[in-house]
Design a protein around this motif. Structure first.
Motif: not given
Length: 116
Positions: A1, A4-5, A14
């Motif tokens: 995780m 991905v951050r 984003r």
């Protein structure tokens, strides 16, 4: 995780990745339709796609020379890898700015204590 951050950790990264994905999809689909309709194309989609992810795509450009069968696949892979490198750079810069702000805003204690 945590990995991905690094790629989608901030709102700016984003938006950047969504923009790259949208433009890449549009260019690849329009090129495919043009090739299917006429059998050939005179346009050069790399002129649009490579500057979109430019600092990061320079590291992936040698892949284009190794994969020559589906040229559009190697182009899309280079753009995607370059965009991910750029997104990681954006998030790294944002983390440095947050750390700088936190250090600037924390209360300072005097180095020398004054006794009266």
């Amino acid at each position: 995780m945590g990995i991905v951050r690094w790629f989608v950790g901030t709102c700016v990264s984003r938006i950047y990745l969504a923009l790259v994905a949208t433009i890449t999809t549009y260019v690849v689909v329009s090129e495919s339709i043009e090739v299917a309709g006429s059998g050939a194309t005179d346009s050069m989609p790399e002129i649009i796609l490579l500057p979109l992810s430019m600092p990061g795509v320079l590291l992936t450009l040698p892949v284009i020379n190794t994969m020559q069968d589906p040229w559009w696949l190697s182009l899309v892979l280079c753009v995607a890898a370059g965009a991910l490198i750029n997104a990681a750079g954006i998030n790294g810069l944002a983390a440095l700015l947050r750390r700088f702000r936190a250090r600037r805003d924390e209360p300072r204690t005097p180095a020398v204590k004054v006794i009266r």
